[in-house]
Design a protein around this motif. Structure first.
Motif, PDB file in Angstrom:
ATOM      1  N   LEU A  60      15.801  16.189   8.824  1.00  0.00           N
ATOM      2  CA  LEU A  60      14.958  17.356   8.581  1.00  0.00           C
ATOM      3  C   LEU A  60      14.405  17.311   7.169  1.00  0.00           C
ATOM      4  CD1 LEU A  60      17.220  20.164  10.128  1.00  0.00           C
ATOM      5  CD2 LEU A  60      15.402  18.857  11.250  1.00  0.00           C
ATOM      6  N   PHE A  61      13.147  17.614   7.044  1.00  0.00           N
ATOM      7  CA  PHE A  61      12.531  17.699   5.721  1.00  0.00           C
ATOM      8  C   PHE A  61      12.760  19.112   5.178  1.00  0.00           C
ATOM      9  CE2 PHE A  61      10.352  14.148   7.656  1.00  0.00           C
ATOM     10  CZ  PHE A  61      10.251  13.241   6.610  1.00  0.00           C
ATOM     11  N   SER A  62      13.969  19.325   4.687  1.00  0.00           N
ATOM     12  CA  SER A  62      14.318  20.636   4.148  1.00  0.00           C
ATOM     13  C   SER A  62      15.355  20.467   3.041  1.00  0.00           C
ATOM     14  CB  SER A  62      14.882  21.552   5.246  1.00  0.00           C
ATOM     15  OG  SER A  62      16.131  21.081   5.715  1.00  0.00           O
ATOM     16  N   LYS A  63      15.376  21.429   2.134  1.00  0.00           N
ATOM     17  CA  LYS A  63      16.308  21.386   1.018  1.00  0.00           C
ATOM     18  C   LYS A  63      17.748  21.504   1.493  1.00  0.00           C
ATOM     19  CE  LYS A  63      17.475  23.754  -3.296  1.00  0.00           C
ATOM     20  NZ  LYS A  63      17.127  24.881  -4.212  1.00  0.00           N
ATOM     21  N   SER A  64      18.000  22.376   2.455  1.00  0.00           N
ATOM     22  CA  SER A  64      19.366  22.586   2.939  1.00  0.00           C
ATOM     23  C   SER A  64      19.923  21.321   3.583  1.00  0.00           C
ATOM     24  CB  SER A  64      19.402  23.743   3.937  1.00  0.00           C
ATOM     25  OG  SER A  64      18.562  23.470   5.048  1.00  0.00           O
ATOM     26  N   TYR A  65      19.052  20.560   4.261  1.00  0.00           N
ATOM     27  CA  TYR A  65      19.506  19.322   4.880  1.00  0.00           C
ATOM     28  C   TYR A  65      19.926  18.317   3.815  1.00  0.00           C
ATOM     29  CZ  TYR A  65      19.541  15.275   8.016  1.00  0.00           C
ATOM     30  OH  TYR A  65      19.927  14.173   8.737  1.00  0.00           O
ATOM     31  N   LEU A  66      19.160  18.226   2.742  1.00  0.00           N
ATOM     32  CA  LEU A  66      19.507  17.328   1.644  1.00  0.00           C
ATOM     33  C   LEU A  66      20.811  17.754   0.984  1.00  0.00           C
ATOM     34  CD1 LEU A  66      19.001  15.130  -0.496  1.00  0.00           C
ATOM     35  CD2 LEU A  66      17.510  16.755  -1.681  1.00  0.00           C
ATOM     36  N   MET A  67      20.986  19.039   0.768  1.00  0.00           N
ATOM     37  CA  MET A  67      22.164  19.539   0.045  1.00  0.00           C
ATOM     38  C   MET A  67      23.464  19.205   0.779  1.00  0.00           C
ATOM     39  SD  MET A  67      20.982  20.631  -2.713  1.00  0.00           S
ATOM     40  CE  MET A  67      22.501  21.346  -3.378  1.00  0.00           C
ATOM     41  N   GLN A  68      23.427  19.177   2.105  1.00  0.00           N
ATOM     42  CA  GLN A  68      24.661  18.881   2.826  1.00  0.00           C
ATOM     43  C   GLN A  68      25.121  17.444   2.593  1.00  0.00           C
ATOM     44  OE1 GLN A  68      23.453  19.658   6.913  1.00  0.00           O
ATOM     45  NE2 GLN A  68      23.377  17.480   7.372  1.00  0.00           N
ATOM     46  N   PHE A  69      24.199  16.550   2.222  1.00  0.00           N
ATOM     47  CA  PHE A  69      24.565  15.167   1.942  1.00  0.00           C
ATOM     48  C   PHE A  69      25.025  14.979   0.504  1.00  0.00           C
ATOM     49  CE2 PHE A  69      21.859  14.602   5.667  1.00  0.00           C
ATOM     50  CZ  PHE A  69      22.585  13.685   6.395  1.00  0.00           C
ATOM     51  N   LEU A  70      24.655  15.886  -0.366  1.00  0.00           N
ATOM     52  CA  LEU A  70      25.061  15.771  -1.766  1.00  0.00           C
ATOM     53  C   LEU A  70      26.473  16.275  -1.993  1.00  0.00           C
ATOM     54  CD1 LEU A  70      21.786  16.948  -3.562  1.00  0.00           C
ATOM     55  CD2 LEU A  70      22.524  14.618  -3.052  1.00  0.00           C
ATOM     56  N   ALA A  71      27.124  16.736  -0.947  1.00  0.00           N
ATOM     57  CA  ALA A  71      28.436  17.367  -1.091  1.00  0.00           C
ATOM     58  C   ALA A  71      29.598  16.420  -0.863  1.00  0.00           C
ATOM     59  CB  ALA A  71      28.537  18.549  -0.122  1.00  0.00           C
TER      60      ALA A  71
END
Length: 475
Positions: A43-54
């Motif tokens: 997904l091209f979304s900020k929340s999708y990226l944030m889940q991988f940075l965790a």
């Protein structure tokens, strides 16, 4: 011509390797690319990226998910894998090209990539693992070019924690490379320092994220099943760590004749082909093939495949029977193919991410929309690494649209609008939500609405399939 080949033989061999990888994934194993794509949803979304940075290695998982979405077009997916394998092979050679005979070493630079290729015979190996290996190789190569000892100290102190967080346990490749590199230079303090830092980093990370301690050591995001770590993953990491040194230990006398290089190249090519083929289970990949052909509606190709080698599992037989139905051949040809009893018509329900998908497609085509929706939902929730599926999300949007549950359908469609390959379809479908006339005119949705069972008609039971089909017939 001979002079040209002699001058550019390394690049020609790499080109041959890349083309072979491309052909492998685009022809016999095209369906595997679809398998990977359908069990993740970038997904091209900020929340999708944030889940991988965790979590450690999240950046590689994010990049892997980004590239995996292009498997939707198998030709592009095969090119991506071919390019990644070529880059990996070249980096392996660059890490070891200070040996006495770099030409001979070049032949052995293909071995780690072949081992990884064999490991990818497991369909649950994620692309994030491949990307992490390449990125760590690049950063290891940077370390190799640093000549000042003080700078190498600083590089290790800063790089190891960052490498671990960005790339995960592939940092072990860097650590073990440094360990050997510095021991050979008789700098034991620096070699021990790299190992000590990675251990301290893992301990510190365990204090701040909620993952089992052992998983921080064994890796996160490289394999679809979080609780499993195949031995080949560690073998691959170990080979990438020590192979540059092993290549340089080959005695010069082994490579002093051209015929020895030709024989070595032949052994690596033939041995590598058998080694890779050994890792790809025919029965398992036949099922993946059947599922792919059902997904893409290639019914004639599916039937031709079954004619060459009969399907023997309930799922495979069911896919063949569905193809016969879609081509109006079931009544005439059903007993030309192996029939696995009633299970060959509708396989029994299993709580996994794979088998309910094809069964759901059978229900969907029968007009048992609610039952198909249940199977699609169960398959999506059973994805072991908690990802979503583009294929299943699309089907869930369709089943809710057919049922008239427009708010639920809109929820799925809004998710698909954040993707690359499902966006156009989602936006187009969003325009007909609530427009009964448009939906009823649709060749697919209008047709299925005529046969679907209403939600209040019955309670579905997969152990009483005869009664479920009877209700469908009576309706």
């Amino acid at each position: 011509m001979i002079l040209y080949i002699k001058k550019y033989w390394q690049w020609l061999l790499t080109l041959f390797f890349g083309v072979t990888v491309f052909l492998f994934w685009f022809y016999p194993y095209k369906s595997v690319l679809s398998f990977h794509e359908q069990y993740q949803l970038f997904l091209f979304s900020k929340s999708y990226l944030m889940q991988f940075l965790a979590f450690p290695g999240g950046i590689c998982s994010y990049l892997g998910s980004f590239l995996t979405q292009f498997y939707f077009v198998p030709f592009v997916g095969a090119i991506i894998l071919a390019v990644l394998f070529v880059i990996m092979q070249r980096l392996t050679w660059l890490l070891s090209n200070d040996g006495a005979d770099t030409d001979f070493n070049y032949l052995f630079s293909f071995v780690p990539s072949i081992i990884l290729w064999r490991y990818m015979g497991d369909e649950n190996v994620m692309l994030s693992f491949v990307i992490s290996l390449i990125l760590v190789q690049v950063l290891t190569l940077v370390y190799q070019k640093i000549r000042l000892t003080k700078v190498r100290y600083i590089y290790i102190l800063m790089a190891v924690p960052l490498f671990y967080w960005f790339f995960g346990i592939s940092v072990y490749i860097f650590v073990f490379y440094v360990l050997i590199y510095e021991l050979l230079k008789k700098n034991s303090l620096l070699s021990i320092l790299s190992l000590f830092i990675v251990l301290v980093t893992i301990v510190l990370v365990s204090l701040f994220i909620q993952y089992p301690f052992y998983r921080l050591f064994l890796g996160i995001g490289y394999y679809r099943y979080p609780m499993e770590v195949p031995y080949l993953q560690f073998l691959t990491i170990a080979v990438f760590s020590v192979w540059p040194y092993l290549m340089n230990m080959i005695p010069t006398k082994w490579s002093d004749k051209i015929y020895k290089k030709i024989v070595t190249a032949g052994v690596i090519i033939i041995g590598g082909a058998f080694f890779v083929a050994w890792g790809y289970n025919t029965l398992k990949y036949d099922l993946i093939d059947y599922d792919y052909l059902v997904r893409t509606g290639q019914w004639e190709i599916l039937i031709n495949k079954a004619e060459k080698r009969q399907a023997s599992t309930p799922m495979g037989v069911a896919c063949v029977n569905l193809a016969l139905v879609k081509t109006n051949q079931l009544g005439d040809r059903i007993f030309e193919f192996y029939q696995n009893g009633a299970d060959g018509l509708i396989p029994p329900f299993q709580r996994d991410m794979f088998t309910p998908v094809s069964t759901g497609e059978i229900f969907y085509n029968l007009g048992m929309v609610n039952d198909a929706q249940r199977y699609f939902f169960e398959a999506q929730e059973a994805i072991p690494d908690y990802q979503k599926s583009g294929r299943l999300t699309k089907r869930l949007a369709e089943t809710n649209l057919i049922n008239g549950d427009y708010k639920v359908a809109a929820k799925y469609l809004r998710t698909l609008e954040k993707t690359l390959f499902y966006k156009d379809w989602a936006e187009k479908t969003m325009t007909i939500l609530g427009h009964e006339n448009e939906i009823n005119k649709s060749p697919m949705y209008g047709h299925l609405r005529q046969f679907r069972q209403k939600k209040h008609d019955n309670l579905f039971s997969d152990t009483e399939m005869d009664q479920m089909l009877g209700l469908l017939f009576a309706g």
